[in-house]
Design a protein around this motif. Structure first.
Motif, PDB file in Angstrom:
ATOM      1  N   THR A   1       1.965 -48.011  -1.525  1.00  0.00           N
ATOM      2  CA  THR A   1       1.218 -48.366  -2.731  1.00  0.00           C
ATOM      3  C   THR A   1       0.550 -47.170  -3.380  1.00  0.00           C
ATOM      4  OG1 THR A   1      -0.765 -48.903  -1.427  1.00  0.00           O
ATOM      5  CG2 THR A   1       0.791 -50.702  -1.877  1.00  0.00           C
ATOM      6  N   LEU A   2       0.294 -46.098  -2.623  1.00  0.00           N
ATOM      7  CA  LEU A   2      -0.346 -44.901  -3.160  1.00  0.00           C
ATOM      8  C   LEU A   2       0.510 -43.687  -2.843  1.00  0.00           C
ATOM      9  CD1 LEU A   2      -4.037 -45.522  -2.030  1.00  0.00           C
ATOM     10  CD2 LEU A   2      -3.140 -45.756  -4.349  1.00  0.00           C
ATOM     11  N   VAL A   3       0.738 -42.837  -3.814  1.00  0.00           N
ATOM     12  CA  VAL A   3       1.594 -41.678  -3.593  1.00  0.00           C
ATOM     13  C   VAL A   3       1.017 -40.764  -2.524  1.00  0.00           C
ATOM     14  CG1 VAL A   3       0.564 -40.242  -5.416  1.00  0.00           C
ATOM     15  CG2 VAL A   3       2.949 -39.872  -4.732  1.00  0.00           C
ATOM     16  N   ASN A   4      -0.301 -40.651  -2.457  1.00  0.00           N
ATOM     17  CA  ASN A   4      -0.903 -39.756  -1.467  1.00  0.00           C
ATOM     18  C   ASN A   4      -0.790 -40.274  -0.042  1.00  0.00           C
ATOM     19  OD1 ASN A   4      -1.613 -37.676  -3.125  1.00  0.00           O
ATOM     20  ND2 ASN A   4      -3.703 -38.375  -3.478  1.00  0.00           N
ATOM     21  N   ASP A   5      -0.510 -41.555   0.130  1.00  0.00           N
ATOM     22  CA  ASP A   5      -0.368 -42.113   1.468  1.00  0.00           C
ATOM     23  C   ASP A   5       1.063 -42.532   1.773  1.00  0.00           C
ATOM     24  OD1 ASP A   5      -2.992 -42.105   2.747  1.00  0.00           O
ATOM     25  OD2 ASP A   5      -3.605 -43.372   1.091  1.00  0.00           O
ATOM     26  N   SER A   6       1.963 -42.199   0.874  1.00  0.00           N
ATOM     27  CA  SER A   6       3.368 -42.526   1.105  1.00  0.00           C
ATOM     28  C   SER A   6       4.080 -41.288   1.629  1.00  0.00           C
ATOM     29  CB  SER A   6       4.024 -43.012  -0.194  1.00  0.00           C
ATOM     30  OG  SER A   6       4.181 -41.935  -1.096  1.00  0.00           O
ATOM     31  N   GLN A   7       5.351 -41.457   1.932  1.00  0.00           N
ATOM     32  CA  GLN A   7       6.132 -40.300   2.357  1.00  0.00           C
ATOM     33  C   GLN A   7       7.273 -40.074   1.376  1.00  0.00           C
ATOM     34  OE1 GLN A   7       9.335 -41.015   3.179  1.00  0.00           O
ATOM     35  NE2 GLN A   7       9.458 -42.783   4.535  1.00  0.00           N
ATOM     36  N   GLY A   8       7.578 -38.816   1.135  1.00  0.00           N
ATOM     37  CA  GLY A   8       8.648 -38.488   0.205  1.00  0.00           C
ATOM     38  C   GLY A   8       9.911 -38.010   0.862  1.00  0.00           C
TER      39      GLY A   8
END
Length: 478
Positions: free
Chosen positions: A276-283
């Motif tokens: 839900t949040l880019v800072n807590d997701s993985q790329g």
């Protein structure tokens, strides 16, 4: 469990993470007023996991301006630097590793090194403030922080060799601390430090209630792998048998569920991400696809791995690789890809594939079972031990393959290769079994690369050597 970023000025400090190299908090008042009770100490511990998770870079920076991608770049050295993975067509995310042309300036070499020391800094920060913890929680807090510090050092020593040993918060404005921060110490000293941390954690009151935080089984498994790396097979066997005997873990009947039912019965320790949040997701999973993410096609299967899976993958193969829809003849990994659809056997890409919540599995029960067989083998060429056969064959039978009656070193390596493909074990497995130079030299020759023996260790990052003003030294060959 997902861990959100903790936006506290205190935790924005990066040790060994920037050119100004300032480990002093931006506000001494924040330090003085934090870690006053169990809740604040727990927040510090969660922040260590946050460091291990890394920070998914914002759109447009390509990841190169973010010094703390942590495990999000580990696949480059764990898989692409082996005979398992390649890039699709010279992707910038991993091409140096694919072709054995890694340099001290290679982005992943720098960010991984800095990330691990950032984790160590966060752990040391907690450990130095345990005086304010309650008697009922202090041992568990210490065990958790020391487990995470040991895990970071275990990664560093296996990839970089001799590294600086930092066991407290340093002020590099002081000459003595500066020397400590940049002086490499012998691998044996690092391993003794790791073992001391992990042995404390084994007895620190941890249980097996969590899959995404330190557990007793996670500590025992990592410590067993340390002992296997050092050739101390009896110690490793005892620890692994404790994990097995706990009864808290089992193989998932369906291999697919290992990766898409999070915190499942097979997972021992994973790193949580949120979608839900880019800072807590993985790329990183987007990088495994074509034309999305920071890189494109950066963790494709080599022809050698495809052949190994076709011959020995069994039911695992369809959930390990797929033929790239846009590039026939090339195979992507499907482990950790976002939004799977098992009913039709496809993996669709979300509108923003860089916001993925798939947890990263550090170790799981199948790993434990194969390590157990390895420990019983104890460096020999083969074994018919019933205990080793039981562990080894449990993994094979789950994959729909026939059980074996004799286990050899080669069979264990082959089984680990197909069971744990793309989970960042292959390069380190080859080193632990003592065959990395032979295997990678043959692979390199067959693929017109130029592997050399010194590349079994990564280079020490060039920027860190520059910051050290000559104190930090480089690995031979670079």
């Amino acid at each position: 469990m997902k861990f959100k970023k903790i936006y506290i000025v205190l935790f924005s400090i990066v040790f060994l993470g920037s050119c100004d190299l300032d480990p002093i908090p931006t506000s001494a008042i924040v330090v003085d007023n934090f870690f006053n009770n169990d809740d604040e100490i727990l927040a510090g511990i969660i922040n260590i996991y946050d460091g291990l998770q890394g920070s998914n870079p914002l759109e447009g920076d390509g990841g190169f301006n973010n010094p703390h991608l942590a495990i999000q770049v580990e696949y480059q050295m764990g898989e692409v630097l082996s005979d398992n993975a390649r890039t699709k067509s010279g992707s910038p995310q991993g091409f140096d590793f694919e072709t054995f042309t890694v340099l001290p300036q290679t982005a992943a070499v720098i960010t991984y090194y800095r990330s691990m020391y950032n984790i160590i800094f966060r752990a040391n920060l907690v450990l130095e403030n345990l005086g304010n913890a309650s008697e009922s929680n202090v041992n568990r807090f210490e065990a958790e922080a020391r487990f995470l510090r040991a895990y970071a050092y275990f990664n560093l020593v296996r990839f970089y060799g001799d590294v600086p040993l930092v066991d407290r918060i340093l002020n590099t404005e002081e000459e003595e601390d500066r020397v400590i921060a940049f002086t490499r110490v012998n691998e044996d000293t690092i391993y003794n430090f790791i073992i001391d941390d992990l042995e404390f954690a084994v007895n620190g009151g941890l249980d097996n209630s969590s899959r995404s935080r330190a557990s007793l089984a996670a500590v025992q498994t990592i410590l067993a792998k340390v002992y296997l790396t050092l050739g101390q097979y009896g110690q490793a066997q005892g620890l692994l048998e404790s994990v097995i005997a706990s009864g808290d873990y089992s193989l998932e009947p369906n291999f697919f569920d290992v990766f898409y039912t999070e915190a499942n019965n097979e997972t021992i320790f994973s790193i949580g991400f949120d979608d839900t949040l880019v800072n807590d997701s993985q790329g990183f999973s987007a990088e495994f696809l074509d034309a999305v993410g920071r890189g494109t096609g950066s963790n494709y299967a080599t022809a050698e791995l495809v052949e190994a899976l076709e011959n020995n993958g069994g039911d695992r193969t369809q959930f390990t690789i797929r033929e790239d829809p846009g590039n026939p003849g090339l195979f992507q990994t499907v482990k950790f890809l976002p939004i799977p659809d098992p009913n039709v056997g496809t993996f669709t890409v979300p509108s923003n594939p860089r916001i993925a919540g798939n947890d990263w599995i550090v170790t799981r029960y199948a790993d434990v079972l194969l390590l157990h067989a390895e420990a019983i083998l104890a460096g020999a060429d083969q074994t018919t031990s019933s205990a080793a056969l039981e562990s080894f064959n449990a993994v094979r039978v789950r994959a729909g393959l026939d059980p074996q009656t004799v286990i050899t070193r080669q069979l264990i390596m082959d089984e680990r290769r197909v069971e744990l493909a793309f989970e960042n074990h292959r390069f380190l497995d080859l080193k632990r079994f003592g065959v990395a130079q032979e295997v990678l030299a043959a692979f390199s020759a067959a693929n017109s690369h130029d592997f050399q023996a010194f590349e079994l260790l990564l280079p020490i990052p060039g920027p860190e050597i520059a910051i050290s003003q000559g104190v930090l030294t480089q690995n031979p060959g670079y």
